[in-house]
Write an enzyme that holds these catalytic residues in place. Structure first.
Site: not given
Ligand code: TYM
Length: 332
Positions: A116, A198, A201
């Protein structure tokens, strides 16, 4: 009584733009599956979203939209705690505490930070750097046994475990050390246009990702254009990134194994297979989109739910925060 014996689950999702099929298969679908068996807490991680610059009106809309989508998925506020992260101040408070028990070196090794900061070179802010500490606070406040996430979040979860173990090592048993829960299929959904990356969005190529709320026509178009290879056989292969990804998506939705899928499409071309995957995705997402359209119209009803959710979350979070603060030596 039964509630108390259930194991606990916590997870969050960022409200950054449209949620994708990756978010759905990697995380949200599992959240729904876990709702009956576990005591679940799920949040819209809005504090995390501002590590990259956001337009205020758009961010606000996305927070509403993401919360509404959780409801549309079938998550039930009577069964699970559903809230907006910034409504529970304990997240920011514990984050500060934990940041004093986290080393600069370990944060520097986070691959997502490296990615990032390369992508947003003009805004490498301290929040982007310390983001995993806030995520650790999100998790540790609720003492979950399991954290369902996609494979891309595994490293952040490991650091949360390390921080919890370090803190417990100094002060005794304050935090539960959680286990990641990463599904076998759907944990890493790849871009439809460059299947070595991956699905995300933030990808500028709109054909590379499917939004949960995309129309059936858009979904079909994107799958028809999905990049494959020249072998024309539906099976897993080392160099068949596109087909591996499509098999993974089809498997996560239908529950069929890769072998069953290969048998099903024996003698058929990629065109047929892409149509079948597209149709499976359309049918999987159709009821969610329909429910979403109804839910997002009623902002007042949404507000009642997210306020109640925050109250429930606050109760649990405050207890853990107070315990951690007391251990460190603060006057409460
Ligand atoms: P975020 O918002 O990017 O994504 C949310 C969830 O979706 C999963 N994900 C994917 N899984 C499979 N293939 C993909 N292409 C894909 N893109 C996204 C992510 O692994 C995630 O589970 N930091 C985290 C949010 C967060 C969080 C937390 C998660 C904040 N605090 C505490 C767990 C516990 C994030 O940015 O996910």
């Amino acid at each position: 009584m039964e509630m108390e014996t259930k194991k606990k689950v916590l997870s969050c999702i960022q409200p950054s733009g449209m949620l994708t099929l990756g978010n759905y298969l990697g995380a949200l679908k599992n959240w729904l599956n876990m709702q009956e068996e576990f005591d679940c807490t799920f949040a819209v991680a809005d504090l995390h979203a501002i590590t990259v610059r956001q337009e205020p009106a758009k961010l606000r809309q996305q927070i509403y939209s993401t919360y509404a989508l959780l409801l549309a998925l079938g998550l039930d506020p009577e069964k699970s705690t559903l809230f907006i992260q910034s409504h529970v101040a304990a997240h920011s408070q514990l984050s500060w505490l934990l940041s004093c028990y986290t080393q600069f070196g370990e944060m520097s090794r986070m691959t997502q930070f490296k990615d990032k900061s390369a992508k947003h070179a003009d805004n490498v802010n301290v929040g982007l750097f310390s983001y995993p500490v806030l995520m650790a606070a999100d998790i540790l406040l609720y003492k979950p046994d399991f954290v369902p996430v996609g494979a891309d979040q595994k490293q952040h979860l490991e650091i949360a475990r390390d921080i919890a173990e370090r803190f417990n090592g100094i002060y005794g048993d304050v935090f539960t050390v959680p286990e990641p829960y990463i599904a076998k299929t759907g944990a890493r959904v790849m871009s439809l246009q460059d299947p070595t990356k991956k699905m995300s969005k933030s990808d500028e190529n709109l054909n590379s990702w499917v939004a949960i709320l995309d129309s059936p026509d858009d979904i079909m178009r994107k799958f028809k254009r999905a990049v494959t290879d020249s072998e024309a056989r539906v099976c897993i292969g080392e160099e068949k990134h596109g087909i591996n990804n499509l098999i993974g998506i089809y498997s996560a939705i239908t529950g069929k194994t890769a072998e069953q899928i290969t048998a099903e499409f024996e003698g058929k071309g990629y065109g047929d297979f892409k149509l079948a995957v597209g149709e499976a995705v359309v049918e999987e997402l159709r009821p969610i989109r329909e429910r979403y359209d109804a839910i997002i119209k009623d902002k007042a009803a949404l507000e009642v739910l997210y306020r109640e959710g925050a109250q429930k979350a606050e109760y649990a979070a405050r207890k853990t925060l107070a315990k951690a603060m007391k251990k460190v030596g603060f006057v409460l």
